[in-house]
Design an enzyme around this catalytic site. Structure first.
Site, short mmCIF file in Angstrom:
data_model
loop_
_atom_site.label_atom_id
_atom_site.label_comp_id
_atom_site.label_asym_id
_atom_site.label_seq_id
_atom_site.Cartn_x
_atom_site.Cartn_y
_atom_site.Cartn_z
N ASP A 144 50.81 53.10 44.63
CA ASP A 144 49.89 53.42 43.99
C ASP A 144 49.25 54.66 44.21
OD1 ASP A 144 48.99 51.88 45.62
OD2 ASP A 144 49.17 50.01 44.41
N ASN A 176 44.84 38.43 42.09
CA ASN A 176 45.41 37.80 41.02
C ASN A 176 47.14 37.49 40.50
OD1 ASN A 176 46.46 40.74 40.69
ND2 ASN A 176 45.38 40.97 38.66
N HIS A 195 48.98 40.66 41.50
CA HIS A 195 49.54 42.00 41.51
C HIS A 195 50.37 42.23 42.80
CE1 HIS A 195 45.91 44.67 42.44
NE2 HIS A 195 46.21 43.92 43.43
N GLU A 206 49.99 45.02 37.10
CA GLU A 206 48.66 43.83 37.19
C GLU A 206 49.58 42.63 35.89
OE1 GLU A 206 46.09 43.75 38.43
OE2 GLU A 206 44.84 45.37 38.22
C1 GLP Z 1 45.26 47.05 46.19
C2 GLP Z 1 46.80 47.65 46.36
C3 GLP Z 1 47.79 46.04 46.48
C4 GLP Z 1 46.88 45.64 47.50
C5 GLP Z 1 45.82 44.64 47.24
C6 GLP Z 1 45.63 43.60 47.78
O1 GLP Z 1 44.87 46.33 45.02
N1 GLP Z 1 46.81 48.33 45.13
O2 GLP Z 1 48.98 47.37 47.10
O3 GLP Z 1 47.87 44.44 47.74
O4 GLP Z 1 44.95 45.20 46.34
O5 GLP Z 1 45.33 44.22 49.21
P1 GLP Z 1 44.13 43.39 50.60
O6 GLP Z 1 45.33 43.28 51.63
O7 GLP Z 1 43.26 44.13 51.17
O8 GLP Z 1 43.92 42.22 50.03
#
Ligand code: GLP
Length: 260
Positions: free
Chosen positions: A67, A136, A138, A143
């Protein structure tokens, strides 16, 4: 889904990296799916270590990120293009020409998203996809209520996601409102998926994804349909799983020939 619960983030990173390394060793031109966020950082550090010690060659690897924020210039330190370059491409010594991140600044975002899906397909599809999970539920930036068969497209970030990611920006309002993300259908096309999660704030999302109904309310739950998905968790992220004892028992009694 295979659920593996380990004691420390370092062990999680080491085991997940071993899975990715094995894929690359078996297929030197493997296509690896990359995730941003803090969860997979230990995986990248471990892989970089293996490359440094010449235990792994990534010369033929191609990589596709999940992304990107919309409207953030590629040079911005928090663009996922920058993050992937800093955390993955440079430390592993990947050929930058073989590392792809969705274009969040394209004039025609819809066409750029379609080209991204086409580029993944042209590379032969993703062999192993690394994933984190949002609080959440995702995956990527899909989302809650994302179509379970969605392809790469424009999404509006959830308010919770913007708040969660505000720590990376000077001011909360600087967090972009939109993103482009591989769809859940795109992610499901990967031949293997490894999701890593640590910490209590991920416990509700992990419980819904693993033991809840398959529902767009928790996008990660779509992985219940994946034929080869492994979730590697610490005790805190696994805390709300009702079958925790079973997962421990299964992993402790895994036949040797099934281990990696
Ligand atoms: C981000 C990314 C995801 C990621 C998630 C969790 O916004 N787009 O790919 O898995 O949030 O992030 P973290 O590993 O820092 O908790």
């Amino acid at each position: 889904m295979e659920i593996i619960i380990l004691a420390t983030p370092a062990e999680i990173g080491e085991l997940a990296a071993r899975k990715v390394a094995r894929t690359i060793q078996q297929k030197p031109t493997a296509v690896v799916g990359l995730a941003t966020g803090s969860s997979p950082l230990a995986i990248y550090a471990e892989l970089a270590d293996q490359v440094r010690h010449r235990a792994l060659s990534v010369a033929g690897v191609r990589a596709f990120a999940l992304d990107e924020y919309v409207g953030l210039p590629v040079e911005h330190p928090q663009s996922y293009a920058s993050v992937i370059r800093r955390e993955v491409t440079e430390p592993l010594g990947l050929d930058p020409a073989h590392v792809f991140v969705p274009d969040g600044c394209a004039k025609d975002l819809e066409a750029a998203c379609q080209r991204y899906d086409a580029a993944i397909a042209a590379a032969g599809g993703v062999d192993i996809q690394i994933l984190g999970i949002g609080a959440n539920g995702h995956i990527g930036f899909n989302e809650p209520t994302s179509s379970l068969s969605s392809r790469t497209r424009l999404k509006t970030l959830a308010l919770q996601t913007r708040a969660d990611n505000a720590r990376f920006f000077d001011r909360p309002d600087d967090v972009p409102t939109h993103c482009v993300t591989q769809g859940l259908g795109t992610i499901m096309d990967a031949r293997e998926v490894v999701l890593v999660a640590q910490g209590t704030e991920k416990a509700p999302a992990i419980a819904s994804a693993v033991e809840g109904p398959v529902s767009a309310r928790c996008p990660g739950s779509v992985l219940q349909f994946h034929p080869h998905a492994t979730l590697i968790l610490d005790e805190a992220a696994a805390a709300q799983l009702t079958l925790r004892d079973y997962y421990h028992h299964t992993y402790a009694n895994k036949p040797d020939w099934q281990r990696f």
